[in-house]
Write a protein that holds these residues in place. Structure first.
Motif, short mmCIF file in Angstrom:
data_model
loop_
_atom_site.label_atom_id
_atom_site.label_comp_id
_atom_site.label_asym_id
_atom_site.label_seq_id
_atom_site.Cartn_x
_atom_site.Cartn_y
_atom_site.Cartn_z
N VAL A 2 -2.72 -3.16 2.60
CA VAL A 2 -3.56 -1.98 2.76
C VAL A 2 -3.70 -1.32 1.37
N GLN A 3 -5.12 -1.09 1.13
CA GLN A 3 -5.22 -0.45 -0.03
C GLN A 3 -5.99 0.99 0.42
N ILE A 4 -5.46 2.06 0.10
CA ILE A 4 -5.77 3.24 0.41
C ILE A 4 -7.21 3.86 -0.32
N ILE A 5 -8.16 4.40 0.27
CA ILE A 5 -9.55 4.71 -0.45
C ILE A 5 -9.56 5.99 -0.05
N ASN A 6 -10.17 6.75 -1.00
CA ASN A 6 -10.47 8.37 -0.73
C ASN A 6 -11.88 8.49 -0.34
N LEU A 7 -11.89 9.09 1.02
CA LEU A 7 -13.18 9.42 1.56
C LEU A 7 -13.38 11.10 1.41
N GLU A 8 -12.34 11.65 0.70
CA GLU A 8 -12.28 13.09 0.34
C GLU A 8 -12.27 14.10 1.70
N GLN A 9 -11.40 13.67 2.44
CA GLN A 9 -11.35 14.39 3.78
C GLN A 9 -9.47 14.54 3.90
N GLU A 10 -9.26 16.03 3.81
CA GLU A 10 -7.56 16.07 3.91
C GLU A 10 -7.22 15.61 5.11
N HIS A 11 -7.60 15.45 6.21
CA HIS A 11 -7.18 15.02 7.31
C HIS A 11 -7.41 13.47 7.81
N LEU A 12 -7.99 12.70 6.65
CA LEU A 12 -8.27 11.42 6.72
C LEU A 12 -7.42 10.44 5.96
N ILE A 13 -7.05 9.36 6.85
CA ILE A 13 -6.42 8.10 6.05
C ILE A 13 -7.36 7.24 6.29
N ALA A 14 -7.84 6.77 4.93
CA ALA A 14 -8.97 5.70 4.87
C ALA A 14 -8.36 4.56 4.16
N ALA A 15 -8.58 3.28 4.44
CA ALA A 15 -8.02 2.15 4.03
C ALA A 15 -8.79 0.96 4.02
N LYS A 16 -8.62 0.11 2.87
CA LYS A 16 -9.36 -1.26 3.29
C LYS A 16 -8.05 -1.99 3.47
N ILE A 17 -8.18 -3.12 4.42
CA ILE A 17 -7.12 -3.92 5.18
C ILE A 17 -7.56 -5.24 4.93
N SER A 18 -6.47 -6.25 4.64
CA SER A 18 -7.06 -7.47 4.60
C SER A 18 -5.82 -8.24 4.58
N GLY A 19 -6.04 -9.66 4.86
CA GLY A 19 -4.87 -10.58 5.21
C GLY A 19 -3.87 -10.08 6.24
N LYS A 20 -2.50 -10.35 6.21
CA LYS A 20 -1.79 -9.89 7.27
C LYS A 20 -1.21 -8.55 6.89
N LEU A 21 -0.92 -7.73 7.87
CA LEU A 21 -0.29 -6.32 7.58
C LEU A 21 1.18 -6.57 7.71
N THR A 22 2.14 -6.15 6.81
CA THR A 22 3.49 -6.36 6.99
C THR A 22 4.10 -4.88 7.16
N GLU A 23 5.33 -5.03 7.39
CA GLU A 23 6.01 -3.76 7.73
C GLU A 23 6.13 -2.87 6.43
N LYS A 24 6.07 -3.29 5.18
CA LYS A 24 5.85 -2.56 4.14
C LYS A 24 4.55 -1.74 3.92
N ASP A 25 3.75 -2.50 4.38
CA ASP A 25 2.19 -1.80 4.45
C ASP A 25 2.22 -0.74 5.39
N MET A 26 3.06 -0.91 6.49
CA MET A 26 2.83 0.31 7.53
C MET A 26 3.87 1.55 7.10
N GLU A 27 4.84 1.07 6.38
CA GLU A 27 5.56 2.08 5.80
C GLU A 27 5.00 2.91 4.56
N LYS A 28 3.82 2.33 4.05
CA LYS A 28 3.25 3.16 3.29
C LYS A 28 2.41 4.32 4.03
N MET A 29 2.07 3.93 5.25
CA MET A 29 1.13 4.94 5.99
C MET A 29 1.78 5.91 6.62
N HIS A 30 3.11 5.72 7.00
CA HIS A 30 3.99 6.77 7.88
C HIS A 30 3.86 8.36 7.04
N PRO A 31 4.37 8.27 5.69
CA PRO A 31 4.40 9.53 5.11
C PRO A 31 3.08 10.23 4.82
#
Length: 118
Positions: A2-31
């Motif tokens: 997961v690579q977080i990208i900024n689309l300049e919206q405070e209520h938006l989570i934007a990401a480029k995702i590639s490969g296989k998502l792991t538990e650690k990738d998902m744990e980055k998203m939760h906060p």
């Protein structure tokens, strides 16, 4: 990955995702989800899938746990990709989550960004 990208919206989570998502990738998203909810917003998502191969088992389980805990906290979701199975996955997400979910072909990336920001 997961690579977080900024689309300049405070209520938006934007990401480029590639490969296989792991538990650690998902744990980055939760906060990130919690930060938006704490500000009183629904969470919108923009996912640009490039060479995305799905999840590891632990990654999938972590995603399910997060989603089930926040079903009422999600707003719009834009999935951008180039595989038929990614479009089907977006449609399945739309069925299970009370959000507005749309799939866009990678050639429609700008249209997807405009839609998620509206």
């Amino acid at each position: 990955m997961v690579q977080i990208i900024n689309l300049e919206q405070e209520h938006l989570i934007a990401a480029k995702i590639s490969g296989k998502l792991t538990e650690k990738d998902m744990e980055k998203m939760h906060p990130l989800i919690h930060n938006i909810i704490e500000k009183g917003h629904k969470v919108d998502f923009y996912f640009e899938m490039e060479d995305f191969k799905g999840y590891t088992l632990k990654g999938f389980w972590e995603d399910l746990k997060i989603d089930s805990a926040h079903l009422g906290d999600y707003g719009k979701m834009a999935f951008v990709g180039n595989k038929k199975w990614q479009e089907w996955a977006a449609k399945a997400t739309d069925f299970f989550i009370k959000s507005e979910v749309k799939f866009f072909d990678i050639s429609e990336k700008q249209q997807a960004q405009n839609w998620i920001k509206s």
